[in-house]
Write a protein that holds these residues in place. Structure first.
Motif, PDB file in Angstrom:
ATOM      1  N   THR A 195      85.821 110.239  72.075  1.00  8.78           N
ATOM      2  CA  THR A 195      84.908 110.739  71.046  1.00  8.78           C
ATOM      3  C   THR A 195      84.246 109.561  70.335  1.00  8.78           C
ATOM      4  O   THR A 195      84.805 108.467  70.253  1.00  8.78           O
ATOM      5  CB  THR A 195      85.632 111.613  69.995  1.00  8.78           C
ATOM      6  N   TRP A 196      83.085 109.805  69.841  1.00  9.19           N
ATOM      7  CA  TRP A 196      82.291 108.823  69.100  1.00  9.19           C
ATOM      8  C   TRP A 196      82.903 108.640  67.725  1.00  9.19           C
ATOM      9  O   TRP A 196      83.220 109.611  67.032  1.00  9.19           O
ATOM     10  CB  TRP A 196      80.863 109.348  68.992  1.00  9.19           C
ATOM     11  N   ASP A 197      83.084 107.403  67.301  1.00  5.90           N
ATOM     12  CA  ASP A 197      83.604 107.123  65.967  1.00  5.90           C
ATOM     13  C   ASP A 197      82.791 106.017  65.311  1.00  5.90           C
ATOM     14  O   ASP A 197      83.289 105.285  64.470  1.00  5.90           O
ATOM     15  CB  ASP A 197      85.093 106.739  66.044  1.00  5.90           C
ATOM     16  N   GLY A 198      81.546 105.879  65.743  1.00  3.67           N
ATOM     17  CA  GLY A 198      80.690 104.823  65.222  1.00  3.67           C
ATOM     18  C   GLY A 198      79.779 105.304  64.117  1.00  3.67           C
ATOM     19  O   GLY A 198      79.728 106.485  63.779  1.00  3.67           O
ATOM     20  N   ASN A 199      79.048 104.342  63.566  1.00  9.24           N
ATOM     21  CA  ASN A 199      78.053 104.618  62.532  1.00  9.24           C
ATOM     22  C   ASN A 199      76.929 103.598  62.750  1.00  9.24           C
ATOM     23  O   ASN A 199      77.074 102.433  62.371  1.00  9.24           O
ATOM     24  CB  ASN A 199      78.671 104.478  61.148  1.00  9.24           C
ATOM     25  N   ILE A 200      75.865 104.035  63.377  1.00 12.46           N
ATOM     26  CA  ILE A 200      74.769 103.135  63.754  1.00 12.46           C
ATOM     27  C   ILE A 200      74.227 102.383  62.538  1.00 12.46           C
ATOM     28  O   ILE A 200      73.954 101.189  62.622  1.00 12.46           O
ATOM     29  CB  ILE A 200      73.631 103.915  64.460  1.00 12.46           C
ATOM     30  N   GLU A 201      74.087 103.071  61.385  1.00 11.77           N
ATOM     31  CA  GLU A 201      73.543 102.418  60.191  1.00 11.77           C
ATOM     32  C   GLU A 201      74.423 101.254  59.731  1.00 11.77           C
ATOM     33  O   GLU A 201      73.958 100.344  59.064  1.00 11.77           O
ATOM     34  CB  GLU A 201      73.376 103.421  59.043  1.00 11.77           C
ATOM     35  N   ARG A 202      75.693 101.293  60.070  1.00 10.67           N
ATOM     36  CA  ARG A 202      76.621 100.215  59.710  1.00 10.67           C
ATOM     37  C   ARG A 202      76.912  99.290  60.890  1.00 10.67           C
ATOM     38  O   ARG A 202      77.883  98.535  60.862  1.00 10.67           O
ATOM     39  CB  ARG A 202      77.924 100.808  59.178  1.00 10.67           C
ATOM     40  N   ASN A 203      76.093  99.396  61.928  1.00  8.05           N
ATOM     41  CA  ASN A 203      76.217  98.558  63.129  1.00  8.05           C
ATOM     42  C   ASN A 203      77.579  98.725  63.804  1.00  8.05           C
ATOM     43  O   ASN A 203      78.116  97.788  64.373  1.00  8.05           O
ATOM     44  CB  ASN A 203      75.962  97.084  62.808  1.00  8.05           C
ATOM     45  N   ASP A 204      78.119  99.914  63.731  1.00  5.83           N
ATOM     46  CA  ASP A 204      79.425 100.222  64.318  1.00  5.83           C
ATOM     47  C   ASP A 204      79.211 101.210  65.463  1.00  5.83           C
ATOM     48  O   ASP A 204      78.642 102.281  65.266  1.00  5.83           O
ATOM     49  CB  ASP A 204      80.333 100.821  63.246  1.00  5.83           C
ATOM     50  N   VAL A 205      79.664 100.845  66.660  1.00  7.50           N
ATOM     51  CA  VAL A 205      79.493 101.701  67.840  1.00  7.50           C
ATOM     52  C   VAL A 205      80.852 101.953  68.496  1.00  7.50           C
ATOM     53  O   VAL A 205      80.992 101.947  69.712  1.00  7.50           O
ATOM     54  CB  VAL A 205      78.468 101.098  68.832  1.00  7.50           C
ATOM     55  N   SER A 206      81.858 102.195  67.658  1.00  6.14           N
ATOM     56  CA  SER A 206      83.232 102.365  68.123  1.00  6.14           C
ATOM     57  C   SER A 206      83.454 103.762  68.710  1.00  6.14           C
ATOM     58  O   SER A 206      82.743 104.711  68.395  1.00  6.14           O
ATOM     59  CB  SER A 206      84.205 102.144  66.976  1.00  6.14           C
ATOM     60  N   ILE A 207      84.495 103.848  69.550  1.00 13.85           N
ATOM     61  CA  ILE A 207      84.902 105.120  70.137  1.00 13.85           C
ATOM     62  C   ILE A 207      86.417 105.286  69.959  1.00 13.85           C
ATOM     63  O   ILE A 207      87.126 104.329  69.683  1.00 13.85           O
ATOM     64  CB  ILE A 207      84.550 105.215  71.639  1.00 13.85           C
ATOM     65  N   ILE A 208      86.879 106.522  70.110  1.00  4.49           N
ATOM     66  CA  ILE A 208      88.318 106.802  70.112  1.00  4.49           C
ATOM     67  C   ILE A 208      88.685 107.346  71.485  1.00  4.49           C
ATOM     68  O   ILE A 208      88.012 108.239  72.007  1.00  4.49           O
ATOM     69  CB  ILE A 208      88.705 107.833  69.032  1.00  4.49           C
TER      70      ILE A 208
END
Length: 175
Positions: free
Chosen positions: A77-90
């Motif tokens: 699943t997506w766990d990122g936040n593009i506005e915060r430059n975070d493109v993390s996943i779980i």
């Protein structure tokens, strides 16, 4: 004059250990000299330890896209936040077959070049006693010790007060 081409910088951990059957957030962040584009894309891939071909894990373009097939279908699943430059996943329910290297690639047009982030995952059967565990035990022990010391001090003061009250009663009755 030629202008230098800006590149996207991708940041990940180099190695991560996780316990079999647990969930893990694979953190990936990026920086770009260009503002975040509507065409920003994120590609997560996986290469097993046996160095067989890369497998898709996750894709993002304007919105997260789940896989329709493969070992990570219904497990990412997506766990990122593009506005915060975070493109993390779980990744859910880790298995020993998930041992390998995950890659995180970010393209933010016109910044499309740059290093790909790599995270080496090792799924273990149980947690090894680490510095964090040692620290948790030390802090927990210190807290328990403080509670015992405070309790002993309170009991001693209470008994001393009772003894003093008793002596005062005895002195009053002698008068």
């Amino acid at each position: 004059a030629l202008w230098p081409v800006a590149a996207v910088e991708v940041h990940t951990s180099k190695e991560v250990d996780a316990v079999n059957g647990t969930n893990l957030r694979l953190k990936c962040t990026f920086s770009s000299s260009s503002p975040i584009s509507q065409h920003l894309s994120v590609t997560w891939n996986f290469q097993p330890e046996d160095l067989s071909s890369h497998e898709p894990v996750f894709y993002y373009l304007k919105e997260p896209y789940k896989l329709s097939a493969g070992r990570f279908k219904e497990r990412v699943t997506w766990d990122g936040n593009i506005e915060r430059n975070d493109v993390s996943i779980i990744i859910w329910n880790l298995q020993p077959t998930d041992n390998g290297t995950f890659t995180c690639q970010v393209k933010n047009p016109p910044d499309v070049d740059g290093a790909i982030g790599e995270v080496r995952l090792r799924v273990v059967q149980k947690v090894h006693f680490s510095e964090i565990h040692f620290l948790a035990v030390a802090i927990g022990s210190a807290c328990v010790l403080m509670i015992i010391v405070v309790t002993v001090v309170i009991i001693c003061r209470h008994r001393r007060k009772k003894a003093q009250e008793k002596r005062t009663q005895v002195a009053d009755t002698e008068l």
